[in-house]
Write a protein that holds these residues in place. Structure first.
Motif, PDB file in Angstrom:
ATOM      1  N   VAL A 164      42.900  38.130  35.601  1.00  0.00           N
ATOM      2  CA  VAL A 164      42.640  39.826  35.681  1.00  0.00           C
ATOM      3  C   VAL A 164      40.946  39.595  35.630  1.00  0.00           C
ATOM      4  CG1 VAL A 164      42.577  41.866  34.086  1.00  0.00           C
ATOM      5  CG2 VAL A 164      44.566  40.549  34.370  1.00  0.00           C
ATOM      6  N   THR A 165      40.305  38.921  34.821  1.00  0.00           N
ATOM      7  CA  THR A 165      38.931  39.139  34.641  1.00  0.00           C
ATOM      8  C   THR A 165      38.321  38.683  35.966  1.00  0.00           C
ATOM      9  OG1 THR A 165      39.171  38.425  32.211  1.00  0.00           O
ATOM     10  CG2 THR A 165      36.698  38.041  33.508  1.00  0.00           C
ATOM     11  N   LEU A 166      38.589  37.582  36.509  1.00  0.00           N
ATOM     12  CA  LEU A 166      37.992  37.064  37.827  1.00  0.00           C
ATOM     13  C   LEU A 166      38.334  37.901  38.844  1.00  0.00           C
ATOM     14  CD1 LEU A 166      38.796  33.168  37.411  1.00  0.00           C
ATOM     15  CD2 LEU A 166      36.760  34.567  36.659  1.00  0.00           C
ATOM     16  N   HIS A 167      39.657  38.617  38.852  1.00  0.00           N
ATOM     17  CA  HIS A 167      39.911  39.704  39.947  1.00  0.00           C
ATOM     18  C   HIS A 167      39.035  40.479  39.817  1.00  0.00           C
ATOM     19  CE1 HIS A 167      42.064  43.169  41.466  1.00  0.00           C
ATOM     20  NE2 HIS A 167      42.093  42.365  42.522  1.00  0.00           N
ATOM     21  N   GLU A 168      38.568  41.366  38.537  1.00  0.00           N
ATOM     22  CA  GLU A 168      37.816  42.361  38.597  1.00  0.00           C
ATOM     23  C   GLU A 168      36.328  42.086  39.167  1.00  0.00           C
ATOM     24  OE1 GLU A 168      38.204  45.065  37.762  1.00  0.00           O
ATOM     25  OE2 GLU A 168      40.333  45.136  36.991  1.00  0.00           O
ATOM     26  N   ILE A 169      35.841  40.735  38.753  1.00  0.00           N
ATOM     27  CA  ILE A 169      34.452  40.544  39.484  1.00  0.00           C
ATOM     28  C   ILE A 169      34.735  40.433  40.845  1.00  0.00           C
ATOM     29  CG2 ILE A 169      32.617  38.401  39.536  1.00  0.00           C
ATOM     30  CD1 ILE A 169      33.634  37.881  36.537  1.00  0.00           C
ATOM     31  N   TYR A 170      35.670  39.708  41.419  1.00  0.00           N
ATOM     32  CA  TYR A 170      35.927  39.604  42.913  1.00  0.00           C
ATOM     33  C   TYR A 170      36.055  40.930  43.479  1.00  0.00           C
ATOM     34  CZ  TYR A 170      37.963  38.433  47.469  1.00  0.00           C
ATOM     35  OH  TYR A 170      38.511  38.473  48.658  1.00  0.00           O
ATOM     36  N   ARG A 171      36.748  41.677  42.790  1.00  0.00           N
ATOM     37  CA  ARG A 171      36.945  43.159  43.558  1.00  0.00           C
ATOM     38  C   ARG A 171      35.617  43.783  43.463  1.00  0.00           C
ATOM     39  NH1 ARG A 171      40.945  47.594  40.996  1.00  0.00           N
ATOM     40  NH2 ARG A 171      39.446  47.526  39.313  1.00  0.00           N
TER      41      ARG A 171
END
Length: 229
Positions: A155-162
């Motif tokens: 979830v955390t890495l997806h938020e940064i990627y997005r």
């Protein structure tokens, strides 16, 4: 081919125990363009099993760095984001989407560490206090709301990627502001041990100041310094 890597952001995992979690975190990193994994005192686990969970992220496992302490793992990072669900009332946390914006913004100028705690007990009080930012992922109350370590990483890495896909943000240089603040403190005979300076740097980094805001604050501190003689 467009470069989808997200540089200058390392993923730190404290004392991981389960091979499946480590492998799944490596897979999530590969999914979203992260390359630097640091494992703090990892328990000896089946690397082949971890690689099976990592899928196409096995190269991240192969290059993962081991550290003997939290301090070693985050050394050199100007911003340290600690992921926690066990924050006390006195420990302010940011929603993961806000922390992601701050991490990406800071990474345009400096190294950033995203820290994930132990699978059963999370981060210690000392580790949390050493973080620049504490962040949480919204979930239901009680035991059911506790995310698996690898899921929290995803979830955390997806938020940064997005956030990175929305376009690069201009990062204001806070060093001239810091210099003016230090001069102001010196003129007042304050902050001999530098504690206020470090607190101000932490707050300024979290605020994601614009160039206009930093210039105004710098001018304010310079004016106050001159007025104080």
């Amino acid at each position: 081919m467009k470069d989808t890597r997200i540089p200058r952001i390392r993923v730190v995992v404290i004392e991981p125990v389960m091979a499946g979690n480590v492998g799944s975190i490596a897979r999530a990193m590969a999914n979203f363009g992260f390359t630097e994994l640091v494992l703090v005192n990892p328990l000896s686990f089946d690397m082949k099993l971890a690689a099976s969970f990592a899928c196409n992220g096995d190269y991240i496992l192969e290059s993962a760095r081991k550290a003997s302490s939290f301090e070693e793992a985050v050394r050199g990072a100007s911003i340290v984001v600690g992921m926690t669900r066990r924050a006390k009332e006195t420990e302010a946390t940011l929603p993961v989407e806000d922390a992601a914006k701050m991490a990406l913004h800071a990474a345009s100028e400096a190294d950033v560490a995203i820290v994930l705690g132990r699978e059963r007990s999370g981060l210690t009080a000392e580790e949390k206090s050493a973080c620049t930012i504490l962040s949480h992922i919204d979930s239901v109350d009680g035991a059911k709301g506790s995310l698996n370590l690898a899921h929290a990483a995803l979830v955390t890495l997806h938020e940064i990627y997005r956030e990175s896909r929305r376009g690069k943000r201009h990062a204001a240089d806070i060093e001239p502001l810091m210099l003016s603040f230090v001069r102001f403190c010196s003129a007042q005979g304050q902050d001999e041990d530098g504690a206020i300076r470090e607190l101000f740097r932490s707050v300024a980094a979290r605020a994601m100041l614009t160039d206009r805001e930093t210039k105004k604050l710098k001018a304010f501190f310079e004016k106050c310094r001159k007025a104080s003689g």
